[in-house]
Design a protein around this motif. Sequence first.
Motif, PDB file in Angstrom:
ATOM      1  N   ASN A 295      -0.697   9.678   4.156  1.00 44.51           N
ATOM      2  CA  ASN A 295      -1.202   9.223   3.308  1.00 44.51           C
ATOM      3  C   ASN A 295      -1.218   7.842   1.724  1.00 44.51           C
ATOM      4  O   ASN A 295      -1.479   6.522   1.854  1.00 44.51           O
ATOM      5  CB  ASN A 295      -2.790   9.446   2.174  1.00 44.51           C
ATOM      6  N   VAL A 296      -0.112   8.511   1.101  1.00 42.06           N
ATOM      7  CA  VAL A 296       0.524   7.860  -0.019  1.00 42.06           C
ATOM      8  C   VAL A 296       1.071   6.617   0.458  1.00 42.06           C
ATOM      9  O   VAL A 296       1.045   5.222  -0.135  1.00 42.06           O
ATOM     10  CB  VAL A 296       1.332   8.429  -0.904  1.00 42.06           C
ATOM     11  N   GLY A 297       2.306   6.569   1.332  1.00 47.13           N
ATOM     12  CA  GLY A 297       3.235   5.722   2.260  1.00 47.13           C
ATOM     13  C   GLY A 297       1.935   4.530   2.836  1.00 47.13           C
ATOM     14  O   GLY A 297       1.962   2.841   2.724  1.00 47.13           O
ATOM     15  N   GLU A 298       0.486   4.903   3.495  1.00 47.08           N
ATOM     16  CA  GLU A 298      -0.104   4.030   4.074  1.00 47.08           C
ATOM     17  C   GLU A 298      -0.895   3.556   3.115  1.00 47.08           C
ATOM     18  O   GLU A 298      -0.761   2.020   2.857  1.00 47.08           O
ATOM     19  CB  GLU A 298      -1.556   4.269   4.919  1.00 47.08           C
ATOM     20  N   GLN A 299      -1.207   3.931   1.672  1.00 46.63           N
ATOM     21  CA  GLN A 299      -2.026   3.153   0.555  1.00 46.63           C
ATOM     22  C   GLN A 299      -0.969   2.049   0.321  1.00 46.63           C
ATOM     23  O   GLN A 299      -1.290   0.978  -0.269  1.00 46.63           O
ATOM     24  CB  GLN A 299      -2.489   3.959  -0.040  1.00 46.63           C
ATOM     25  N   LEU A 300       0.295   2.558   0.030  1.00 46.76           N
ATOM     26  CA  LEU A 300       1.420   1.696  -0.702  1.00 46.76           C
ATOM     27  C   LEU A 300       1.379   0.282   0.258  1.00 46.76           C
ATOM     28  O   LEU A 300       1.026  -0.386  -0.300  1.00 46.76           O
ATOM     29  CB  LEU A 300       2.649   2.369  -0.970  1.00 46.76           C
ATOM     30  N   MET A 301       1.078   0.791   1.722  1.00 47.25           N
ATOM     31  CA  MET A 301       1.595  -0.834   2.446  1.00 47.25           C
ATOM     32  C   MET A 301       0.541  -1.293   2.433  1.00 47.25           C
ATOM     33  O   MET A 301       0.423  -2.876   2.446  1.00 47.25           O
ATOM     34  CB  MET A 301       1.889  -0.374   3.554  1.00 47.25           C
ATOM     35  N   MET A 302      -0.868  -0.983   2.182  1.00 49.25           N
ATOM     36  CA  MET A 302      -2.031  -1.680   2.640  1.00 49.25           C
ATOM     37  C   MET A 302      -2.227  -2.396   0.801  1.00 49.25           C
ATOM     38  O   MET A 302      -2.332  -3.405   0.732  1.00 49.25           O
ATOM     39  CB  MET A 302      -3.423  -0.737   2.742  1.00 49.25           C
ATOM     40  N   PHE A 303      -1.640  -1.847   0.086  1.00 49.21           N
ATOM     41  CA  PHE A 303      -1.367  -2.794  -1.436  1.00 49.21           C
ATOM     42  C   PHE A 303      -1.000  -3.636  -1.273  1.00 49.21           C
ATOM     43  O   PHE A 303      -1.111  -5.510  -1.997  1.00 49.21           O
ATOM     44  CB  PHE A 303      -0.737  -1.681  -2.330  1.00 49.21           C
TER      45      PHE A 303
END
Length: 385
Positions: A295-303
Motif C-alpha cells: 500500500n505504501v508503494g502504491e501510494q508513492l507511485m500514485m503520488f
Amino acid sequence: MQITFPSYYKKFSCIADACPDTCCAGWQIMIDEESLERYENEPGEFGKILRNSIDWEEECFYQNNRRCAFLNDENLCDLYKALGPDALCDTCRMYPRHTEEYEGLRELSLSLSCPKAAKIILSCKEPVRFLEEETEEEDDFEEFDFMMFSQLEDTRDVLFAVLQDRSLPLTLRISVSEQLTESYQNCIEEGRQFDIDDLLRECERHQKEGSLSEFISKHLSEKGADAASLHQWNRQKKELQILRGLERLRPEWNQILDGAEKWLYQENEETYKNICKEFHQMYGALSNYKEEWENVGEQLMMFFVYTYFCGAVYDDMVCSKMEMALFSIRWVQEFLIVRWLENGKTLSMEDVEEISWRYAREVEHSDNNLNTLEDWLFENYYLIH
C-alpha cells in the motif's frame, strides 16, 4: 477552468510547532510581487523589521543559520503572529499545496516533503480517487500541445488503473507502468504518435485478460533492460553517487546518504542481497506486512505519477517522469532498509513517513536537482538502450 485534486487533499491542516520539522528552514522562501508591495508599505516598527528581513534583489526572506528570519525559537512564524494569515506570501500560504497548470486544467496535490502531508498520503488505505470542481477562471496559454496532453492524460489513466489493481503484486504493477511508458517514448522518438492509442488499448486488454506479464515480455524484449527492478547492486551504487552530487538543502541529508554507504554498500553484492532478502522477509514484500508494504508503494507511485507525469507535455520526456517515480521508490526503500538496520531491525510507520518526506525535501524542492535527475535518468535508462 477544471480543478482536479486527490480525495485526501482537503484533509490537510498545518500542525505548526507540533511538526517534527519546519518548512521555514533549509530553502529559500520566495516572495510574490503582491506580497512584496504590501511588505514595502507596511507601517510601524514591525514594517521596518519586515523590510530589513527581505533580500529585495532576490525577492526572498533572509535566513539566519538556514532558518527564515521570521522563524522563532518555538518554530512559529513571527510575521504570522504580528500580522495574521492574510499577510503571508503565496509560498507560505500555499505550502504544502502544490499546483500544476495546463490549458483549461489546474491539478492540485499535497507535497510529500511536508511531514503532515506525507502522513496523509502514505496512510491512505483506499485507492486514491481524484475529484473535480469547475471555476469561472480562464487561463492565458498561447501555445499548448493539446493532442499530446490528451494522450498523456489517457496514458496516466491506464497507469492509475494498473497501479491500483490490488489483485496484482506491486512489483508487476511497477514493471508494467515502466514498460508502458518506455513504449510511449519510443512512439514519440520514432514519430509514431498515432500508435499510442493502440498501445494503451493493448495494455488494457492484457490487464483485463490477466496477462500483463505477456505485455511486459513483449516490450521488455524491445527495450533490452528492466529499470523497474529493485535492489540492483551496481545500479544502486552508481545512483548513490548521483544523489551525492545533487544540491544539498539540508545538512542532515548527508547522514542518510552516509548511512546507505555504511550499511549497504561497504562489503559486496552477496552481503547486500542477503540484507535485502532478510528485510523483505521481516517487514517488506515477503513478510506479514506485505499488504501494508504494498500500500505504501502504491501510494508513492500514485503520488509521483499524478504530480509529474503529464508535465511531459512541456518537454517530451515522458519516460523520465516514470523513471523519476521508480528512482524515488527504489531510494525510499533503500533508505528504509538502512533505518531498519540502524533501529536494530525494527521499523515503524513513522520511519516510513520520515524517510519519504526527507527524500522529497532534497529532490522535489530544488529545480536543479529535479532537472539533473531527470536528464540523467533519460540518458541512462532510455537513450542508452
